[in-house]
Design a protein around this motif. Structure first.
Motif, PDB file in Angstrom:
ATOM      1  N   GLY A   1       0.790  -1.239   0.000  1.00  0.00           N
ATOM      2  CA  GLY A   1       0.000   0.000   0.000  1.00  0.00           C
ATOM      3  C   GLY A   1       0.813   1.276   0.000  1.00  0.00           C
ATOM      4  N   LEU A   2       2.147   1.174  -0.162  1.00  0.00           N
ATOM      5  CA  LEU A   2       2.973   2.383  -0.185  1.00  0.00           C
ATOM      6  C   LEU A   2       3.169   2.869  -1.617  1.00  0.00           C
ATOM      7  CD1 LEU A   2       5.722   1.608   2.478  1.00  0.00           C
ATOM      8  CD2 LEU A   2       3.359   2.345   2.778  1.00  0.00           C
ATOM      9  N   LEU A   3       3.463   4.170  -1.756  1.00  0.00           N
ATOM     10  CA  LEU A   3       3.693   4.764  -3.071  1.00  0.00           C
ATOM     11  C   LEU A   3       5.176   5.103  -3.217  1.00  0.00           C
ATOM     12  CD1 LEU A   3       0.682   7.250  -3.319  1.00  0.00           C
ATOM     13  CD2 LEU A   3       0.943   5.018  -4.455  1.00  0.00           C
ATOM     14  N   GLU A   4       5.725   4.799  -4.377  1.00  0.00           N
ATOM     15  CA  GLU A   4       7.148   5.071  -4.597  1.00  0.00           C
ATOM     16  C   GLU A   4       7.358   6.550  -4.889  1.00  0.00           C
ATOM     17  OE1 GLU A   4       9.086   2.355  -7.263  1.00  0.00           O
ATOM     18  OE2 GLU A   4      10.759   3.728  -7.565  1.00  0.00           O
ATOM     19  N   GLU A   5       8.378   7.138  -4.194  1.00  0.00           N
ATOM     20  CA  GLU A   5       8.663   8.565  -4.352  1.00  0.00           C
ATOM     21  C   GLU A   5       9.720   8.804  -5.426  1.00  0.00           C
ATOM     22  OE1 GLU A   5       9.230  11.791  -0.921  1.00  0.00           O
ATOM     23  OE2 GLU A   5      10.962  10.501  -1.137  1.00  0.00           O
ATOM     24  N   GLY A   6      10.679   7.873  -5.537  1.00  0.00           N
ATOM     25  CA  GLY A   6      11.733   8.091  -6.524  1.00  0.00           C
ATOM     26  C   GLY A   6      12.902   7.159  -6.281  1.00  0.00           C
ATOM     27  N   ARG A   7      13.788   7.121  -7.282  1.00  0.00           N
ATOM     28  CA  ARG A   7      14.969   6.246  -7.194  1.00  0.00           C
ATOM     29  C   ARG A   7      16.229   7.077  -7.350  1.00  0.00           C
ATOM     30  NH1 ARG A   7      13.326   0.456 -10.055  1.00  0.00           N
ATOM     31  NH2 ARG A   7      11.297   0.332  -8.990  1.00  0.00           N
ATOM     32  N   GLU A   8      17.333   6.522  -6.806  1.00  0.00           N
ATOM     33  CA  GLU A   8      18.608   7.231  -6.897  1.00  0.00           C
ATOM     34  C   GLU A   8      19.740   6.210  -6.839  1.00  0.00           C
ATOM     35  OE1 GLU A   8      18.966  10.313  -3.911  1.00  0.00           O
ATOM     36  OE2 GLU A   8      21.105  10.609  -4.318  1.00  0.00           O
ATOM     37  N   ASP A   9      20.791   6.447  -7.598  1.00  0.00           N
ATOM     38  CA  ASP A   9      22.013   5.657  -7.455  1.00  0.00           C
ATOM     39  C   ASP A   9      22.899   6.373  -6.446  1.00  0.00           C
ATOM     40  OD1 ASP A   9      21.024   4.011  -9.377  1.00  0.00           O
ATOM     41  OD2 ASP A   9      22.502   4.517 -10.907  1.00  0.00           O
ATOM     42  N   VAL A  10      23.221   5.682  -5.335  1.00  0.00           N
ATOM     43  CA  VAL A  10      24.090   6.289  -4.329  1.00  0.00           C
ATOM     44  C   VAL A  10      25.471   5.652  -4.511  1.00  0.00           C
ATOM     45  CG1 VAL A  10      24.353   6.876  -1.894  1.00  0.00           C
ATOM     46  CG2 VAL A  10      22.064   6.512  -2.827  1.00  0.00           C
ATOM     47  N   VAL A  11      26.264   6.244  -5.373  1.00  0.00           N
ATOM     48  CA  VAL A  11      27.543   5.635  -5.773  1.00  0.00           C
ATOM     49  C   VAL A  11      28.483   5.434  -4.581  1.00  0.00           C
ATOM     50  CG1 VAL A  11      29.576   5.913  -7.257  1.00  0.00           C
ATOM     51  CG2 VAL A  11      27.289   6.463  -8.147  1.00  0.00           C
TER      52      VAL A  11
ATOM     53  N   THR B   1      24.985   1.459  -3.752  1.00  0.00           N
ATOM     54  CA  THR B   1      23.609   0.964  -3.746  1.00  0.00           C
ATOM     55  C   THR B   1      22.748   1.770  -4.718  1.00  0.00           C
ATOM     56  OG1 THR B   1      23.052   2.447  -1.915  1.00  0.00           O
ATOM     57  CG2 THR B   1      23.597   0.192  -1.335  1.00  0.00           C
ATOM     58  N   LYS B   2      21.651   1.107  -5.133  1.00  0.00           N
ATOM     59  CA  LYS B   2      20.566   1.808  -5.809  1.00  0.00           C
ATOM     60  C   LYS B   2      19.424   1.814  -4.802  1.00  0.00           C
ATOM     61  CE  LYS B   2      21.888  -0.177 -10.204  1.00  0.00           C
ATOM     62  NZ  LYS B   2      21.421  -0.707 -11.484  1.00  0.00           N
ATOM     63  N   ILE B   3      18.759   2.976  -4.644  1.00  0.00           N
ATOM     64  CA  ILE B   3      17.712   3.038  -3.631  1.00  0.00           C
ATOM     65  C   ILE B   3      16.381   3.486  -4.233  1.00  0.00           C
ATOM     66  CG2 ILE B   3      19.368   3.506  -1.779  1.00  0.00           C
ATOM     67  CD1 ILE B   3      18.296   6.417  -1.754  1.00  0.00           C
ATOM     68  N   ALA B   4      15.300   3.081  -3.583  1.00  0.00           N
ATOM     69  CA  ALA B   4      13.957   3.563  -3.913  1.00  0.00           C
ATOM     70  C   ALA B   4      13.289   3.928  -2.597  1.00  0.00           C
ATOM     71  CB  ALA B   4      13.144   2.486  -4.636  1.00  0.00           C
ATOM     72  N   MET B   5      12.631   5.095  -2.575  1.00  0.00           N
ATOM     73  CA  MET B   5      12.017   5.603  -1.339  1.00  0.00           C
ATOM     74  C   MET B   5      10.496   5.511  -1.398  1.00  0.00           C
ATOM     75  SD  MET B   5      14.065   6.561   1.004  1.00  0.00           S
ATOM     76  CE  MET B   5      15.599   7.356   1.468  1.00  0.00           C
ATOM     77  N   PHE B   6       9.929   5.091  -0.259  1.00  0.00           N
ATOM     78  CA  PHE B   6       8.472   4.984  -0.109  1.00  0.00           C
ATOM     79  C   PHE B   6       8.075   5.739   1.163  1.00  0.00           C
ATOM     80  CE2 PHE B   6       7.395   1.665  -3.216  1.00  0.00           C
ATOM     81  CZ  PHE B   6       8.661   1.254  -3.588  1.00  0.00           C
ATOM     82  N   PRO B   7       7.583   6.979   1.042  1.00  0.00           N
ATOM     83  CA  PRO B   7       7.239   7.751   2.242  1.00  0.00           C
ATOM     84  C   PRO B   7       6.128   7.111   3.061  1.00  0.00           C
ATOM     85  CG  PRO B   7       7.198   9.128   0.267  1.00  0.00           C
ATOM     86  CD  PRO B   7       7.309   7.714  -0.196  1.00  0.00           C
ATOM     87  N   VAL B   8       6.284   7.220   4.384  1.00  0.00           N
ATOM     88  CA  VAL B   8       5.242   6.784   5.340  1.00  0.00           C
ATOM     89  C   VAL B   8       5.217   7.844   6.431  1.00  0.00           C
ATOM     90  CG1 VAL B   8       4.412   4.948   6.849  1.00  0.00           C
ATOM     91  CG2 VAL B   8       5.932   4.374   4.960  1.00  0.00           C
ATOM     92  N   GLY B   9       4.233   8.742   6.401  1.00  0.00           N
ATOM     93  CA  GLY B   9       4.218   9.832   7.375  1.00  0.00           C
ATOM     94  C   GLY B   9       5.491  10.637   7.281  1.00  0.00           C
ATOM     95  N   GLU B  10       6.143  10.872   8.435  1.00  0.00           N
ATOM     96  CA  GLU B  10       7.379  11.667   8.410  1.00  0.00           C
ATOM     97  C   GLU B  10       8.614  10.793   8.160  1.00  0.00           C
ATOM     98  OE1 GLU B  10       8.775  11.687  13.080  1.00  0.00           O
ATOM     99  OE2 GLU B  10       8.173  13.583  12.154  1.00  0.00           O
ATOM    100  N   SER B  11       8.413   9.485   7.953  1.00  0.00           N
ATOM    101  CA  SER B  11       9.528   8.573   7.697  1.00  0.00           C
ATOM    102  C   SER B  11       9.375   7.925   6.322  1.00  0.00           C
ATOM    103  CB  SER B  11       9.587   7.497   8.779  1.00  0.00           C
ATOM    104  OG  SER B  11       9.757   8.084  10.048  1.00  0.00           O
ATOM    105  N   ARG B  12      10.252   6.964   6.045  1.00  0.00           N
ATOM    106  CA  ARG B  12      10.226   6.305   4.752  1.00  0.00           C
ATOM    107  C   ARG B  12      10.681   4.858   4.893  1.00  0.00           C
ATOM    108  NH1 ARG B  12      11.730  11.211   4.699  1.00  0.00           N
ATOM    109  NH2 ARG B  12      11.321  12.673   2.996  1.00  0.00           N
TER     110      ARG B  12
END
Ligand code: CMX
Length: 135
Positions: free
Chosen positions: A26-36, A40-51
């Motif tokens: 039930g979470l929505l994806e906010e965006g992806r980023e390569d953290v060189v 890692t490659k990351i994807a963020m899913f906000p939940v309230g004030e956290s993710r």
């Protein structure tokens, strides 16, 4: 000062596979980023004030790849947002907690991060993160 839980890091074999799971929950994806710097490659899913942060290793032999080899997908770390990562790192070093970097390193979104050794923190890998824009 530790301000809040910024995110919980979850190791996944691929972001696409992990995203499918978390979208189903039930979470929505906010965006992806390569953290060189973190490899890692990351994807963020906000939940309230956290993710929820999904972490896919960029290649074998990296911390997240080793974690997946040993444990499979699952909770990898807990990230606290701090106001001053240099000061918090020095405070914890003085308290006898092992830091995994000599000095804070570049993280996602222009942040600066430090990790604490899980053997000194009750078995939980902890990330301290100072955000430039305090998102
Ligand atoms: N959470 C809890 N314990 C962990 C762990 C984790 N994520 N990763 C490793 N461990 C434990 C292992 O289970 C092992 O315990 P035992 O000795 O009881 O078996 C011990 O730590 C050593 O593990 P290891 O597999 O031999 O791995 P290393 O010692 O080579 O590395 C660690 C472990 C934590 C020092 C390394 O993963 C590290 O430096 N991590 C910090 C950086 C990082 O994780 N970056 C990825 C995320 C970055 C991002 O957010 O993008």
């Amino acid at each position: 000062m530790i301000k809040r839980v910024h995110h919980i890091g979850i190791a996944v074999r691929t972001l696409d596979e992990g995203a499918e799971t978390w979208k189903r929950i039930g979470l929505l994806e906010e965006g992806r980023e390569d953290v060189v710097p973190a490899k890692t490659k990351i994807a963020m899913f906000p939940v309230g004030e956290s993710r929820v942060e999904l972490l896919e290793p960029m290649y074998e032999g990296t911390p997240v790849a080793k974690f997946l080899d040993k444990n499979g997908p699952g909770i990898h770390h807990l990230c606290f947002e701090v106001d001053d990562v240099d000061a918090e790192s020095e405070r914890l070093r003085a308290a006898g907690v092992r830091l995994l970097y000599e000095t804070p390193q570049p993280g996602a979104h222009g942040s600066r991060v430090m990790f604490l050794h899980p053997k000194d923190t009750g078995g939980v890998l902890i990330e301290l993160n100072e955000f430039a824009d305090h998102e």
